[in-house]
Scaffold this motif. Structure first.
Motif, PDB file in Angstrom:
ATOM      1  N   GLY A  69       0.251  12.228  46.256  1.00  0.00           N
ATOM      2  CA  GLY A  69      -0.102  12.963  47.464  1.00  0.00           C
ATOM      3  C   GLY A  69       1.098  13.210  48.355  1.00  0.00           C
ATOM      4  N   LEU A  70       1.997  12.220  48.438  1.00  0.00           N
ATOM      5  CA  LEU A  70       3.182  12.366  49.283  1.00  0.00           C
ATOM      6  C   LEU A  70       4.117  13.437  48.735  1.00  0.00           C
ATOM      7  CD1 LEU A  70       4.882  11.400  51.665  1.00  0.00           C
ATOM      8  CD2 LEU A  70       5.857   9.640  50.152  1.00  0.00           C
ATOM      9  N   THR A  72       3.459  16.129  46.813  1.00  0.00           N
ATOM     10  CA  THR A  72       2.969  17.502  47.001  1.00  0.00           C
ATOM     11  C   THR A  72       2.864  17.856  48.483  1.00  0.00           C
ATOM     12  OG1 THR A  72       0.700  16.668  46.739  1.00  0.00           O
ATOM     13  CG2 THR A  72       1.746  17.646  44.802  1.00  0.00           C
ATOM     14  N   LEU A  73       2.642  16.864  49.329  1.00  0.00           N
ATOM     15  CA  LEU A  73       2.639  17.124  50.771  1.00  0.00           C
ATOM     16  C   LEU A  73       4.025  17.551  51.233  1.00  0.00           C
ATOM     17  CD1 LEU A  73       0.572  16.972  53.106  1.00  0.00           C
ATOM     18  CD2 LEU A  73       1.461  14.677  53.600  1.00  0.00           C
ATOM     19  N   ILE A  74       5.050  16.895  50.712  1.00  0.00           N
ATOM     20  CA  ILE A  74       6.427  17.266  51.052  1.00  0.00           C
ATOM     21  C   ILE A  74       6.737  18.674  50.541  1.00  0.00           C
ATOM     22  CG2 ILE A  74       8.853  16.751  50.564  1.00  0.00           C
ATOM     23  CD1 ILE A  74       8.069  13.771  50.563  1.00  0.00           C
ATOM     24  N   ALA A  76       4.652  21.167  50.085  1.00  0.00           N
ATOM     25  CA  ALA A  76       3.967  22.141  50.938  1.00  0.00           C
ATOM     26  C   ALA A  76       4.627  22.233  52.306  1.00  0.00           C
ATOM     27  CB  ALA A  76       2.492  21.767  51.080  1.00  0.00           C
ATOM     28  N   ALA A  77       4.997  21.088  52.880  1.00  0.00           N
ATOM     29  CA  ALA A  77       5.615  21.083  54.206  1.00  0.00           C
ATOM     30  C   ALA A  77       6.957  21.810  54.190  1.00  0.00           C
ATOM     31  CB  ALA A  77       5.793  19.646  54.694  1.00  0.00           C
ATOM     32  N   SER A 112     -10.981  20.589  46.031  1.00  0.00           N
ATOM     33  CA  SER A 112      -9.778  20.112  45.345  1.00  0.00           C
ATOM     34  C   SER A 112     -10.121  18.974  44.390  1.00  0.00           C
ATOM     35  CB  SER A 112      -8.729  19.634  46.361  1.00  0.00           C
ATOM     36  OG  SER A 112      -8.309  20.691  47.203  1.00  0.00           O
ATOM     37  N   ALA A 203      -3.771  17.070  48.905  1.00  0.00           N
ATOM     38  CA  ALA A 203      -2.895  16.869  50.067  1.00  0.00           C
ATOM     39  C   ALA A 203      -2.282  18.175  50.593  1.00  0.00           C
ATOM     40  CB  ALA A 203      -1.809  15.850  49.720  1.00  0.00           C
ATOM     41  N   PRO A 204      -1.645  18.985  49.744  1.00  0.00           N
ATOM     42  CA  PRO A 204      -1.071  20.230  50.280  1.00  0.00           C
ATOM     43  C   PRO A 204      -2.140  21.229  50.705  1.00  0.00           C
ATOM     44  CG  PRO A 204      -0.847  20.164  47.903  1.00  0.00           C
ATOM     45  CD  PRO A 204      -1.327  18.812  48.315  1.00  0.00           C
ATOM     46  N   ASN A 205      -3.272  21.241  49.999  1.00  0.00           N
ATOM     47  CA  ASN A 205      -4.351  22.152  50.388  1.00  0.00           C
ATOM     48  C   ASN A 205      -4.870  21.818  51.784  1.00  0.00           C
ATOM     49  OD1 ASN A 205      -4.090  23.321  47.916  1.00  0.00           O
ATOM     50  ND2 ASN A 205      -6.101  22.733  47.131  1.00  0.00           N
ATOM     51  N   LEU A 207      -3.168  20.279  54.161  1.00  0.00           N
ATOM     52  CA  LEU A 207      -2.134  20.647  55.144  1.00  0.00           C
ATOM     53  C   LEU A 207      -2.187  22.138  55.454  1.00  0.00           C
ATOM     54  CD1 LEU A 207       0.406  20.079  56.820  1.00  0.00           C
ATOM     55  CD2 LEU A 207       1.755  20.508  54.752  1.00  0.00           C
TER      56      LEU A 207
END
Length: 253
Positions: A69-70, A72-74, A76-77, A112, A203-205, A207
């Motif tokens: 999760g971290l 893919t969050l990075i 996307a961010a 998701s 996670a990115p979805n 965000l």
């Protein structure tokens, strides 16, 4: 092997054919059932055709689940940040009220997770049994891309940015889906559970959905489509590729 490939073919026909038949019937009343078939189809077909829900992977590595999760969050961010700095995306769109925003976030999380029940649990096992690890994940990524493009073809408004996309953007979208599916599969292998892919997908979805609820227009300039901060944009695809390279180096270390 032949039977395994037949089962994978049945999976593909069900997950693509059922929503396409409903969306393309020409009856507006069948659009929503078509969307439901699109969302539920991979999970239902994957689990029905794959008794036992795939190979036993051992004890779950929850740190790897969180790491998925971290990562893919990075991705996307960073993609959103590049788009904002370059002016390709911007805030100025309509903001959702709190209740609508919560509903949108909840819907994003649910869809998701449901997707990965189909793709990372049932579908992945079917694909690997049919074609082996390398070619199976490639085939699954292509089917995943086609699954997204079914509603785009019928222009029902489910993915409006892709409906307005150029052929080149759609081609990059397909490539990104293949890369992204490989990344999500690595998460499954590292965490020894499909939940690694589920969190990596969600996670990115979440965000992006949260930012859109606050007025983000992720494609404020259509001519800057290559900076689209999601599959279809070159920056997003490049960041996914970088993540794959880094994970591969870590695995060899």
């Amino acid at each position: 092997m032949m039977f395994a490939r037949l089962r994978f073919l049945v999976f593909v026909v069900l997950v693509l054919g059922a929503p396409a038949a409903l969306m393309g019937a020409g009856d507006p009343r069948l659009i929503d059932p078509g969307k439901l078939a699109l969302i539920l189809g991979p999970a239902v077909a994957g689990l029905a055709l794959n008794p036992g829900f795939g190979p036993k992977r051992g004890r779950i590595d929850w740190r790897a689940v969180g790491g998925a999760g971290l990562i893919t969050l990075i991705i996307a961010a960073l993609a959103v940040s590049v788009a904002l700095v370059a002016g390709a995306a911007g805030f100025g769109g309509p903001r959702l009220e709190s209740s609508a925003a919560v509903a949108a976030l909840g819907g994003t999380l649910l869809t998701s997770v449901l997707e990965e029940v189909g793709w990372a649990l049932g579908g992945l096992a079917l694909a690997i049994k049919a074609f082996g690890r390398r070619w199976g994940v490639l085939m699954l990524g292509l089917v995943w891309a086609a699954w997204h493009l079914v509603p785009v073809w019928f222009r029902i408004g489910l993915f409006p940015d892709l409906e307005a996309a150029s052929p080149l953007m759609l081609a990059i979208f397909v490539v990104t889906c293949v890369l992204y599916r490989e990344l999500l599969t690595r998460f499954v292998e590292r965490s020894r559970t499909w939940l690694g892919a589920a969190l990596g997908h969600a996670a990115p979805n979440i965000l992006i959905t949260a930012l859109i609820a606050q007025g983000l227009d992720p494609l404020a300039k259509a001519e800057a489509w290559f900076l689209f901060p999601a599959p279809g944009g070159l920056v997003f695809a490049g960041l996914v590729a970088v993540a794959l390279v880094m994970l591969a180096r870590k695995a060899r270390a």
